[in-house]
Each structure stands twice: as structure tokens, then as C-alpha cells.
Design an enzyme around this catalytic site. Sequence first.
Site, short mmCIF file in Angstrom:
data_model
loop_
_atom_site.label_atom_id
_atom_site.label_comp_id
_atom_site.label_asym_id
_atom_site.label_seq_id
_atom_site.Cartn_x
_atom_site.Cartn_y
_atom_site.Cartn_z
N ASP A 165 43.62 30.50 36.61
CA ASP A 165 43.18 31.86 36.26
C ASP A 165 41.81 32.11 36.90
O ASP A 165 40.93 31.23 36.86
CB ASP A 165 43.10 31.95 34.73
CG ASP A 165 42.80 33.35 34.23
OD1 ASP A 165 43.17 34.33 34.90
OD2 ASP A 165 42.20 33.46 33.13
N HIS A 166 41.61 33.27 37.48
CA HIS A 166 40.32 33.67 38.07
C HIS A 166 39.67 32.59 38.94
O HIS A 166 38.53 32.19 38.70
CB HIS A 166 39.33 34.11 36.98
CG HIS A 166 39.71 35.42 36.37
ND1 HIS A 166 39.64 36.61 37.05
CD2 HIS A 166 40.20 35.71 35.15
CE1 HIS A 166 40.06 37.59 36.27
NE2 HIS A 166 40.42 37.07 35.12
N HIS B 31 38.52 42.46 29.68
CA HIS B 31 38.51 41.08 29.15
C HIS B 31 37.73 40.99 27.84
O HIS B 31 36.74 41.69 27.65
CB HIS B 31 37.79 40.15 30.15
CG HIS B 31 38.62 39.80 31.35
ND1 HIS B 31 38.15 39.98 32.63
CD2 HIS B 31 39.86 39.26 31.47
CE1 HIS B 31 39.08 39.57 33.48
NE2 HIS B 31 40.12 39.13 32.81
N GLY C 69 43.33 40.81 30.05
CA GLY C 69 42.72 41.41 28.86
C GLY C 69 43.72 41.75 27.77
O GLY C 69 43.55 42.73 27.04
P1 13P Z 1 41.56 38.39 26.90
O1 13P Z 1 40.58 37.32 26.55
O2 13P Z 1 41.02 39.75 26.65
O3 13P Z 1 42.87 38.16 26.24
O4 13P Z 1 41.79 38.32 28.47
C1 13P Z 1 42.26 37.12 29.03
C2 13P Z 1 42.41 37.22 30.49
O5 13P Z 1 42.64 38.26 31.04
C3 13P Z 1 42.29 35.96 31.24
O6 13P Z 1 42.28 36.17 32.61
#
Ligand code: 13P
Length: 278
Positions: free
Chosen positions: A82-83, A177, A205
Site C-alpha cells: 500500500d502507498h 484517509h 479511505g
Molecule cells: P482509512 O484508514 O481511512 O480506512 O484508509 C485506508 C487507506 O486508504 C489505506 O491506503
Amino acid sequence: MPLVSGLDVIAECTTRGLVAGAFNTTNIETTMGIVDAVERVGVPTFIQVAPTNVKLSGYEYVYDMVARRLATCPVPVALHLDHGKSLTAVEDAVAARFTSVMIDDSESPYDTNVATSAKARELAVPGIALEAELGSIGGKEDDVSPEHASTTDPAQVRDFVQRVGCDMLAVSVGNVHGHAPDARIDFDLLTKVREESPVPLVVHGGSGLPAEQLGRLAEFGVVKVNVASDLRNAMIRAFGEAYAANPHENSLIRVSLDAVAAITDVVEQRIRQLNPSA
Ligand code: 13P
């Protein structure tokens, strides 16, 4: 079953009209909680970890932990970065045998984002799914927030996806997020983005979005929805409540099992909200 490619999760969800939840793990409790819920509901899923969350363990530990738990899980699950804010993060995750990766250079100027994301495509060799981000999602995650949040420009979508060659596109269409109870998807903007995108969309998010909005995303070409804060909060709350009830509590395993159960409930609820007919 063994970990599957992110491409397989995308394909199965697309065929069955499902949205895959993408749940962030940090540790064994979170991993167990996620997979217990996936086994209950039977919807293909991503388990993901961001570079901010491998400071304790490193990518290989996360791979081993997730793969071991999934060995007895009959539902297809991919392990996703992720990211990935750098190509090094993408390289590290690929080396650790992740089956799906995200490159996020969304805060850079458009051409730089295209160039970085296209390099990530070269690193994510055939069989590994690639997610890239266009428009920079606002809010805060693990103390990281973008300096300049921006929405996805539909006019850039087709060119971006074609030049990068990504398999899914993370969009900024009102989603935020972190703890963001007022966040709402702009479905008009999402429709315009969808019309331009040759690949399925990803909404980050997920924690802040209402169930009614989550349940509509499949109709708008969304195949993956990220959820992190809800799970993290469930775990921290379990430990906080145990301590508040008894400051001399010393059964770590009992509280850990309570935390796993709390995480399972949150993940199951989110998967069902994303897939009301599943
Ligand atoms: P949330 O923490 O808002 O659920 O978002 C998580 C997210 O988008 C991780 O990339």
C-alpha cells in the site's frame, strides 16, 4: 491456498460483480482478524501493508505471516504493497514476493507521476498487479498527510493509465484517509473518471465512508476499497478497554484474542457493506 496474484483478485471480483476489501495489516493479530473474516464471507480480498508499517518487521516477515495463515484459507487473497512512495519500496515488496504493489507519486507533477509509475510497471513483473494514483488523496494516515491534496482530473485519466500500464487506478473523488466521518464520494466525478478509465478503480479511505456509499461502489467500476483506521482502532480499543477495566491485567494472550475478534467483526462488516448481495 497459496497467495494469489492481485490480478486474480481483480479478475474474480470483476466477473462476480464484487468489490474486494483491501485491509491493512501491521501485526499477527490484525492478520488473523482479517483472514477469519474473509473465511466467514468468502469474498476475494487484498491484505496490504504500507512502508510505514514495516518498521518493526520488514516485508519478508509480513509475507511469511500472511502466507502461513492463508495456507488454510479457501478464499483467494493477494498480498499488496500500500502507498509505495518510492521505487525502492516497490522493489523491496516484489523481492519479498508480494503479489500486488502500489506506486504513489501522486503529489508530483503529472509527467513525473507518469514516469515514476511507468518505472514501477517495469518492476512489477508479469503476474504482479500494479496500482497507481492520480490525484492526491487527502487526510492523514500514520502521521503522513499530503501537502497538496487534489481531486482526480478525468481529462488525464486515459492518458495516465495508457502511459503507465497500471492494472488499477487509485482515485481522489472525495475520499479521505483516516478518521474522516464527513468524507463523501462525489459520484458525479467518479462517473466521469470511470468513463475515461480503461482499468478498474480503487477507493482509499474506506473507514470514513458510510455504508450506503460503500454499497454503491461496484456499480461505478470500483474493484478495491482500502480500509485501515477502523481495524487499527479496533485493536487499540481492545487493549485500552482491558487496561481501563484492570490496570493490573497481565493476560496478554486473552486481550490479544479479544483484539482479533474485534478486528474480525469490523472486517466482516466492511466486506458485507461493500457487497450487500454477497
Ligand atoms: P482509512 O484508514 O481511512 O480506512 O484508509 C485506508 C487507506 O486508504 C489505506 O491506503
